[in-house]
Design a protein around this motif. Structure first.
Motif, PDB file in Angstrom:
ATOM      1  N   GLY A 123      28.342  25.981  36.108  1.00  0.00           N
ATOM      2  CA  GLY A 123      29.041  26.675  35.037  1.00  0.00           C
ATOM      3  C   GLY A 123      30.530  26.433  35.033  1.00  0.00           C
ATOM      4  O   GLY A 123      31.257  27.063  34.270  1.00  0.00           O
ATOM      5  N   GLY A 124      31.058  25.515  35.910  1.00  0.00           N
ATOM      6  CA  GLY A 124      32.485  25.254  35.960  1.00  0.00           C
ATOM      7  C   GLY A 124      32.935  24.330  34.862  1.00  0.00           C
ATOM      8  O   GLY A 124      32.151  23.832  34.068  1.00  0.00           O
ATOM      9  N   ASP A 125      34.240  24.085  34.808  1.00  0.00           N
ATOM     10  CA  ASP A 125      34.803  23.184  33.813  1.00  0.00           C
ATOM     11  C   ASP A 125      34.533  21.739  34.197  1.00  0.00           C
ATOM     12  O   ASP A 125      34.450  21.387  35.375  1.00  0.00           O
ATOM     13  CB  ASP A 125      36.317  23.408  33.696  1.00  0.00           C
ATOM     14  CG  ASP A 125      36.648  24.800  33.189  1.00  0.00           C
ATOM     15  OD1 ASP A 125      35.824  25.344  32.436  1.00  0.00           O
ATOM     16  OD2 ASP A 125      37.718  25.324  33.575  1.00  0.00           O
ATOM     17  N   LYS A 126      34.448  20.873  33.183  1.00  0.00           N
ATOM     18  CA  LYS A 126      34.278  19.450  33.427  1.00  0.00           C
ATOM     19  C   LYS A 126      35.583  18.869  33.952  1.00  0.00           C
ATOM     20  O   LYS A 126      36.667  19.234  33.493  1.00  0.00           O
ATOM     21  CB  LYS A 126      33.874  18.731  32.141  1.00  0.00           C
ATOM     22  CG  LYS A 126      32.529  19.130  31.596  1.00  0.00           C
ATOM     23  CD  LYS A 126      32.224  18.321  30.339  1.00  0.00           C
ATOM     24  CE  LYS A 126      30.876  18.718  29.772  1.00  0.00           C
ATOM     25  NZ  LYS A 126      30.565  17.966  28.528  1.00  0.00           N
ATOM     26  N   PRO A 127      35.496  17.929  34.910  1.00  0.00           N
ATOM     27  CA  PRO A 127      36.726  17.305  35.395  1.00  0.00           C
ATOM     28  C   PRO A 127      37.321  16.406  34.315  1.00  0.00           C
ATOM     29  O   PRO A 127      36.626  15.926  33.435  1.00  0.00           O
ATOM     30  CB  PRO A 127      36.241  16.479  36.594  1.00  0.00           C
ATOM     31  CG  PRO A 127      34.806  16.183  36.301  1.00  0.00           C
ATOM     32  CD  PRO A 127      34.299  17.394  35.568  1.00  0.00           C
ATOM     33  N   GLU A 128      38.596  16.215  34.395  1.00  0.00           N
ATOM     34  CA  GLU A 128      39.270  15.347  33.441  1.00  0.00           C
ATOM     35  C   GLU A 128      38.879  13.900  33.699  1.00  0.00           C
ATOM     36  O   GLU A 128      38.891  13.430  34.839  1.00  0.00           O
ATOM     37  CB  GLU A 128      40.775  15.524  33.567  1.00  0.00           C
ATOM     38  CG  GLU A 128      41.571  14.744  32.533  1.00  0.00           C
ATOM     39  CD  GLU A 128      43.053  15.029  32.621  1.00  0.00           C
ATOM     40  OE1 GLU A 128      43.843  14.296  32.009  1.00  0.00           O
ATOM     41  OE2 GLU A 128      43.410  15.998  33.317  1.00  0.00           O
ATOM     42  N   LEU A 129      38.518  13.188  32.627  1.00  0.00           N
ATOM     43  CA  LEU A 129      38.069  11.804  32.768  1.00  0.00           C
ATOM     44  C   LEU A 129      39.259  10.877  32.915  1.00  0.00           C
ATOM     45  O   LEU A 129      40.326  11.124  32.328  1.00  0.00           O
ATOM     46  CB  LEU A 129      37.251  11.389  31.544  1.00  0.00           C
ATOM     47  CG  LEU A 129      35.942  12.139  31.325  1.00  0.00           C
ATOM     48  CD1 LEU A 129      35.333  11.736  29.990  1.00  0.00           C
ATOM     49  CD2 LEU A 129      34.971  11.867  32.458  1.00  0.00           C
ATOM     50  N   PRO A 130      39.094   9.782  33.673  1.00  0.00           N
ATOM     51  CA  PRO A 130      40.155   8.774  33.763  1.00  0.00           C
ATOM     52  C   PRO A 130      40.473   8.236  32.369  1.00  0.00           C
ATOM     53  O   PRO A 130      39.608   8.207  31.493  1.00  0.00           O
ATOM     54  CB  PRO A 130      39.536   7.691  34.654  1.00  0.00           C
ATOM     55  CG  PRO A 130      38.468   8.390  35.424  1.00  0.00           C
ATOM     56  CD  PRO A 130      37.937   9.441  34.507  1.00  0.00           C
ATOM     57  N   PRO A 131      41.705   7.791  32.135  1.00  0.00           N
ATOM     58  CA  PRO A 131      42.104   7.330  30.793  1.00  0.00           C
ATOM     59  C   PRO A 131      41.211   6.246  30.217  1.00  0.00           C
ATOM     60  O   PRO A 131      40.876   6.276  29.028  1.00  0.00           O
ATOM     61  CB  PRO A 131      43.542   6.834  31.017  1.00  0.00           C
ATOM     62  CG  PRO A 131      44.028   7.606  32.199  1.00  0.00           C
ATOM     63  CD  PRO A 131      42.833   7.784  33.068  1.00  0.00           C
ATOM     64  N   ASN A 132      40.820   5.250  31.044  1.00  0.00           N
ATOM     65  CA  ASN A 132      40.001   4.158  30.498  1.00  0.00           C
ATOM     66  C   ASN A 132      38.623   4.652  30.073  1.00  0.00           C
ATOM     67  O   ASN A 132      38.066   4.201  29.067  1.00  0.00           O
ATOM     68  CB  ASN A 132      39.868   3.032  31.525  1.00  0.00           C
ATOM     69  CG  ASN A 132      39.049   3.445  32.743  1.00  0.00           C
ATOM     70  OD1 ASN A 132      39.340   4.471  33.367  1.00  0.00           O
ATOM     71  ND2 ASN A 132      38.038   2.660  33.085  1.00  0.00           N
TER      72      ASN A 132
END
Length: 558
Positions: free
Chosen positions: A98-107
């Protein structure tokens, strides 16, 4: 496998899916004995979990290797309950918790943005191409029968195909390349299914971008995932140009006409690959295949749902599509009956007869409907019928009250010495219909008859008529008889008495051949999706197209 022991562990509950994938990989690598299995499993799960195995230098990437213990073999038939699978990945998605999704790398974020902005119509085409590949791999022998059906449309005289609809095929090698493909498919066993990969689809999309089309497919793949060098990996690419139907794309690549290596056929029939990505852009299809490739975290679940395979496939040659559909024999007969109804009037004692000589050519005309050269009509549409002995005829309607007339204001057709002239009077008034003939078969027309008409009708907009050419080819149109057509599937029923390889409709730059009637080889028919703008109908004579009639489809009013 029950347990993986390491340090810095986080928990995910995906064991059943992971184990099924592992079992599939072990079967593909033909792992049979326990020792080979343990080595394979150790390397596989080390790579998957991001752990490193002591005693295997190729996996020791830091000075603190972890250790994986394999406790038991996985049986395919055994139902695996959910277990906590430890993982050393520090950036595991917390979706299950139920946590937040991690931030994806720019590419990765940029790749997904490109993927999600891809045209929805093209996305549908990509899914259909994928399913066509699935059908091929599920039953290669049945697919061979589909190719065999093409033989009826192959013409030795042209060394090419005249296939109804939008199925366009090349034949630089002639039928031999297709026959070779049929024989190979008949000897090919069903192949493992391919997984539709969002990451590889992004690679396929990028591969058609002008700034990246020269980059190797593997280099693009490395931006969105990793290859398992321990297990061995490979990537391949197949490009198809100028094909607009999924079936045409796969037939084109599968036969691989004029390519000695048959590399595209090898890609489609290889049991080495497990994943596939497909991009369709304008008239180009790019397909990327890979083996032992793991998409970067966050990619696969971020894409649209992959296409679902049906329980069964239809392996017949598919000619009906959104651009073209066949007309049944009964539907064609309706147009023939309507034409017979229009010209059912017979000559009577009142019919005027014109018997004269023009330029030393004898002229015999019998006016059937109306029976005289001077007539009164009460409807906007009227059909003139006459017998003649003049060869090819043409006609033109003019207004004596300066009412604008589009083109020639009529459509004249002649068959078996009977001429039928469809006319339309846009408003009440006086009109003149001039009929001319090519007396010397020299494309020079001389007027042989003139009707004088008084029209008592309501003002209306003329539907317009097709503009005809090359009447010497014996073209007779049953449909369409007007040019008032919309951007929709439109019935074409055309008879060409002279020998022709095919009748084609050209709309928006695309050529669609009609289907030849089995009962009447001179009759061609089909439903063609028209687009706004010029539409031309041509006859294929010895490989060269000659326009026989045409019209313009108006743009829909906003």
């Amino acid at each position: 496998m029950n347990q993986v022991v390491g340090s810095n562990i986080q928990v995910v509950k995906e064991l059943p899916l992971i184990m099924r994938t592992f079992a599939k990989e072990s079967r593909r690598h033909k792992i049979t004995d326990e020792q080979a299995f343990n080595v394979f499993a150790t390397r596989y799960f080390a790579k998957l979990a991001g752990l490193h195995v002591k005693g295997h230098p190729d996996l020791e990437l830091d000075d603190k290797p972890k250790v994986i213990h394999i406790y038991r073999l996985y049986q395919v038939e055994e139902e695996i309950p959910e277990h906590d699978l430890p993982s050393a990945r520090s950036n595991v998605s917390k979706q299950s918790g139920g946590g937040d999704k991690p931030e994806l790398p720019p590419n990765i974020a940029d790749g997904l943005k490109l993927y999600n902005s891809h045209d929805a119509v093209w996305r549908q085409m990509e899914h259909q191409v994928f399913l066509e590949i699935c059908a091929l791999r599920r039953n290669p022998k049945a697919y061979a029968e589909k190719i065999q059906e093409l033989k009826r449309y192959y013409l030795d005289s042209l060394a090419n195909f005249i296939v109804p609809g939008g199925v366009v095929l090349s034949s630089a090698e002639g039928w031999a390349a297709y026959d070779e493909c049929v024989k190979e498919l008949q000897q090919t066993q069903p192949l493992p299914p391919l997984d539709y990969s969002t990451a590889l689809t992004i690679v396929a999309i990028e591969g058609l971008q002008p700034e990246k089309e020269q980059l190797p497919a593997r280099e693009l793949c490395n931006q969105y995932g990793t290859f398992s060098e321990e297990l061995g990996s490979s990537v391949a690419q197949s490009l198809c140009f100028n094909q607009l139907l999924p079936q045409s794309i796969i037939l084109h690549l599968l036969v691989d006409d004029n390519y000695d290596s048959r590399g595209n056929r090898r890609n489609l029939l290889s049991d080495e690959y497990q994943q596939i990505g497909v991009c369709f852009h304008t008239a180009t299809c790019n397909i990327v295949f890979s083996s032992n490739y793991t998409p970067a975290q966050g990619i696969q679940d971020a894409g649209v749902a992959p296409p679902q395979e049906p329980e069964s496939y239809d392996y017949s040659l598919q000619l009906n599509n959104k651009h073209f559909q066949l007309l049944t024999a009964a539907e064609i007969q309706e147009f023939l009956d309507a034409d017979a109804e229009r010209k059912k009037a017979k000559a009577t004692d009142e019919s005027a007869k014109v018997d004269t000589t023009i330029d030393e050519e004898p002229i015999v005309l019998t006016l059937i409907q109306p029976p005289q050269e001077v007539c009164v009509v009460t409807a906007s549409a009227y059909t003139f019928v006459l017998n003649h002995s003049c060869g090819q005829l043409t006609a033109a309607l003019t207004s004596l009250n300066d009412v604008p007339i589009a083109d020639k204001g009529c459509l004249i057709q002649s068959k078996d010495g009977l001429a039928v002239i469809s006319t339309y009077f846009p408003s009440p008034g006086e009109y003149r219909l001039a009929v001319s003939a090519d007396l010397a078969n020299s494309a020079v027309y001389t007027q042989v008859l003139e009707y004088n008409i008084t029209a008592h009708c309501s003002p209306t907009v003329s539907p317009g008529f097709p503009t005809t050419f090359l009447q010497s080819h014996g073209c007779y149109i049953y449909s369409p008889l007007t040019s008032d057509l919309a951007e929709t599937l439109t019935p074409f029923v055309i008879e060409v008495l002279n020998q022709t390889s095919g009748i084609a409709v050209l709309t928006e730059g695309e050529l669609y051949y009609l289907q030849r009637s089995e009962k009447n080889p001179s009759l061609w028919a089909g439903l063609v999706k028209l687009s706004a703008g010029p539409c031309k109908v041509s006859t294929n004579l010895d490989g060269t197209h000659y326009e026989i009639f045409g019209f313009t489809v108006a743009k829909p009013e906003k």
